[in-house]
Design a protein around this motif. Structure first.
Motif, PDB file in Angstrom:
ATOM      1  N   ALA A 160       0.812  -1.211   0.000  1.00 12.80           N
ATOM      2  CA  ALA A 160       0.000   0.000   0.000  1.00 12.80           C
ATOM      3  C   ALA A 160       0.849   1.267   0.000  1.00 12.80           C
ATOM      4  O   ALA A 160       0.502   2.257  -0.661  1.00 12.80           O
ATOM      5  N   VAL A 161       1.979   1.247   0.698  1.00 11.63           N
ATOM      6  CA  VAL A 161       2.843   2.422   0.763  1.00 11.63           C
ATOM      7  C   VAL A 161       3.423   2.739  -0.611  1.00 11.63           C
ATOM      8  O   VAL A 161       3.499   3.904  -1.022  1.00 11.63           O
ATOM      9  N   ARG A 162       3.819   1.700  -1.336  1.00  9.99           N
ATOM     10  CA  ARG A 162       4.369   1.910  -2.684  1.00  9.99           C
ATOM     11  C   ARG A 162       3.320   2.522  -3.609  1.00  9.99           C
ATOM     12  O   ARG A 162       3.621   3.428  -4.394  1.00  9.99           O
ATOM     13  N   ALA A 163       2.089   2.033  -3.525  1.00  9.31           N
ATOM     14  CA  ALA A 163       1.022   2.576  -4.365  1.00  9.31           C
ATOM     15  C   ALA A 163       0.739   4.030  -4.018  1.00  9.31           C
ATOM     16  O   ALA A 163       0.552   4.876  -4.910  1.00  9.31           O
ATOM     17  N   GLN A 164       0.721   4.343  -2.742  1.00 13.68           N
ATOM     18  CA  GLN A 164       0.487   5.726  -2.312  1.00 13.68           C
ATOM     19  C   GLN A 164       1.609   6.639  -2.787  1.00 13.68           C
ATOM     20  O   GLN A 164       1.352   7.763  -3.245  1.00 13.68           O
ATOM     21  N   ARG A 165       2.838   6.164  -2.707  1.00 11.15           N
ATOM     22  CA  ARG A 165       3.984   6.965  -3.124  1.00 11.15           C
ATOM     23  C   ARG A 165       3.923   7.262  -4.620  1.00 11.15           C
ATOM     24  O   ARG A 165       4.164   8.394  -5.054  1.00 11.15           O
ATOM     25  N   LEU A 166       3.588   6.241  -5.420  1.00 12.57           N
ATOM     26  CA  LEU A 166       3.489   6.457  -6.864  1.00 12.57           C
ATOM     27  C   LEU A 166       2.354   7.417  -7.186  1.00 12.57           C
ATOM     28  O   LEU A 166       2.506   8.291  -8.055  1.00 12.57           O
ATOM     29  N   ALA A 167       1.229   7.276  -6.512  1.00 17.02           N
ATOM     30  CA  ALA A 167       0.100   8.178  -6.759  1.00 17.02           C
ATOM     31  C   ALA A 167       0.502   9.630  -6.488  1.00 17.02           C
ATOM     32  O   ALA A 167       0.187  10.528  -7.279  1.00 17.02           O
ATOM     33  N   ARG A 168       1.208   9.866  -5.396  1.00 19.77           N
ATOM     34  CA  ARG A 168       1.638  11.231  -5.058  1.00 19.77           C
ATOM     35  C   ARG A 168       2.585  11.785  -6.118  1.00 19.77           C
ATOM     36  O   ARG A 168       2.510  12.962  -6.491  1.00 19.77           O
ATOM     37  N   THR A 169       3.476  10.940  -6.608  1.00 21.00           N
ATOM     38  CA  THR A 169       4.427  11.371  -7.642  1.00 21.00           C
ATOM     39  C   THR A 169       3.705  11.743  -8.927  1.00 21.00           C
ATOM     40  O   THR A 169       3.981  12.786  -9.542  1.00 21.00           O
ATOM     41  N   LEU A 170       2.769  10.896  -9.347  1.00 19.14           N
ATOM     42  CA  LEU A 170       2.081  11.116 -10.613  1.00 19.14           C
ATOM     43  C   LEU A 170       1.167  12.338 -10.580  1.00 19.14           C
ATOM     44  O   LEU A 170       0.995  13.019 -11.593  1.00 19.14           O
ATOM     45  N   VAL A 171       0.590  12.632  -9.421  1.00 16.88           N
ATOM     46  CA  VAL A 171      -0.293  13.794  -9.305  1.00 16.88           C
ATOM     47  C   VAL A 171       0.464  15.082  -9.613  1.00 16.88           C
ATOM     48  O   VAL A 171      -0.091  16.016 -10.201  1.00 16.88           O
ATOM     49  N   THR A 172       1.753  15.134  -9.251  1.00  9.34           N
ATOM     50  CA  THR A 172       2.531  16.344  -9.514  1.00  9.34           C
ATOM     51  C   THR A 172       2.810  16.518 -11.006  1.00  9.34           C
ATOM     52  O   THR A 172       2.993  17.634 -11.481  1.00  9.34           O
ATOM     53  N   VAL A 173       2.832  15.405 -11.741  1.00 11.81           N
ATOM     54  CA  VAL A 173       3.099  15.457 -13.182  1.00 11.81           C
ATOM     55  C   VAL A 173       1.815  15.645 -13.977  1.00 11.81           C
ATOM     56  O   VAL A 173       1.806  16.304 -15.026  1.00 11.81           O
ATOM     57  N   PHE A 174       0.715  15.076 -13.477  1.00 12.76           N
ATOM     58  CA  PHE A 174      -0.576  15.142 -14.174  1.00 12.76           C
ATOM     59  C   PHE A 174      -1.630  15.719 -13.221  1.00 12.76           C
ATOM     60  O   PHE A 174      -2.517  14.997 -12.740  1.00 12.76           O
ATOM     61  N   PRO A 175      -1.544  17.009 -12.936  1.00 11.89           N
ATOM     62  CA  PRO A 175      -2.451  17.619 -11.945  1.00 11.89           C
ATOM     63  C   PRO A 175      -3.920  17.593 -12.373  1.00 11.89           C
ATOM     64  O   PRO A 175      -4.807  17.724 -11.520  1.00 11.89           O
ATOM     65  N   GLY A 176      -4.191  17.411 -13.651  1.00 13.24           N
ATOM     66  CA  GLY A 176      -5.573  17.403 -14.114  1.00 13.24           C
ATOM     67  C   GLY A 176      -6.278  16.074 -13.947  1.00 13.24           C
ATOM     68  O   GLY A 176      -7.501  15.970 -14.142  1.00 13.24           O
ATOM     69  N   ALA A 177      -5.539  15.038 -13.576  1.00 13.24           N
ATOM     70  CA  ALA A 177      -6.127  13.698 -13.436  1.00 13.24           C
ATOM     71  C   ALA A 177      -6.374  13.375 -11.967  1.00 13.24           C
ATOM     72  O   ALA A 177      -5.727  13.921 -11.077  1.00 13.24           O
TER      73      ALA A 177
END
Length: 304
Positions: A160-177
């Motif tokens: 779960a921690v890995r999934a949360q970390r990736l989600a946080r990273t991707l949000v900074t790159v794709f703020p519209g999603a």
């Protein structure tokens, strides 16, 4: 362009990899002396901690580049001098190019998956997608999906921690999603309202048989994409086909990431269709050999 190329693959359990014949045959067809070496950490009694020495040795020995696979795609970053923007955003490298003494990290996994997706599922709806797996391959696949306009991406991983970390990273790159992580236990509920499913874990490989998705959760209006390519028709792909779903096997990602790596290593544009046909033939021969061995073994057991 050079007429002599030395490259390699670093990872664990990679001795049976089809990457060497895929690269070497394309090199032969283009008139290159192309030598592709396997550096299997397990076989050599090494660990990820040996990566700095391996990368340094490859550079000193005149390697043009390295492909990097599990479990080294993130750890190798500390061994490099530079990252391309995509690799930096992803935090994962699957291709290293030695250029004027510098080790530059690239990621051709995301573009490889994207090109395969565009070939087979370009018209598929992407309003909401569920992805299983948030490791190195998962990060690349998620990046490719979001680059193609996925509106909501739900990341499911046993860690779960890995999934949360990736989600946080991707949000900074794709703020519209909308990008979130979900517990593995909620997979079926997440799939109920999704347009598509992407599987990005080792499950389904010969060494990791099975499927991460209950067959009952698959349906005709859910497209299914797989990253595993050995075998091409994993248990998940077969179950999705039986449910009437559109599918994308892992062969396309394997080919197109290799196409881009070949270009980076040689400076020559390879024949992507030829490499794709070659990979399909290698996979077919491998599966035929496996089936023949299983049949022979069963026959010997019966006669005993």
């Amino acid at each position: 362009m050079t007429d002599s190329v030395l490259c390699g693959l670093i990872g664990t359990g990679v001795l049976p990899s089809l990457t060497p014949p895929l690269h070497e045959e394309e090199g032969r067809r283009q008139g290159l002396r192309y030598l592709y070496r396997i550096i299997d950490l397990d076989a050599l009694g090494l660990t990820v901690a040996d990566l700095p020495r391996l990368v340094r040795s490859a550079r000193d020995l005149g390697f043009r580049g390295l492909n990097i696979t599990h479990p080294c795609k993130q750890a190798v970053i500390d061994c490099l001098d530079e990252l391309t923007p995509d690799a930096a955003r992803l935090g994962a490298v699957n291709t290293v190019v030695f250029d004027d003494g510098r080790a530059v990290g690239h990621n051709t996994d995301w573009s490889g998956f994207g090109r395969a997706f565009d070939r087979e599922l370009a018209d598929a709806p992407v309003r909401s997608v569920v992805q299983i797996g948030a490791g190195g391959a998962g990060a690349a696949v998620a990046y490719a999906l979001l680059s193609r306009g996925v509106g909501h991406l739900a990341l499911v991983d046993a860690d779960a921690v890995r999934a949360q970390r990736l989600a946080r990273t991707l949000v900074t790159v794709f703020p519209g999603a909308v990008i979130d992580s979900r517990p593995l236990a909620t997979l079926e509920a997440a799939l109920a309202g999704a347009d598509g499913l992407v599987h990005a874990t080792p499950m389904g490989m010969a060494e990791h048989p099975g499927s991460a998705v209950p067959a009952a959760a698959l349906r005709p209006d859910l497209w299914v994409a797989e990253v595993v390519y050995r075998p091409l028709r994993t248990e998940l792909v077969r179950a999705a086909e039986a449910a009437g779903a559109r599918t994308l096997n892992g062969g396309g990602m394997a080919v197109y990431q290799a196409v881009e790596a070949y270009r980076l290593f040689t400076g020559v544009e390879p024949d992507a269709d030829r490499m794709r046909a070659h990979l399909l033939s290698l996979c077919a021969a491998e599966e035929s050999d496996t089936a023949a061995f299983a049949s022979s073994s069963a026959d010997r057991t019966y006669r005993l």
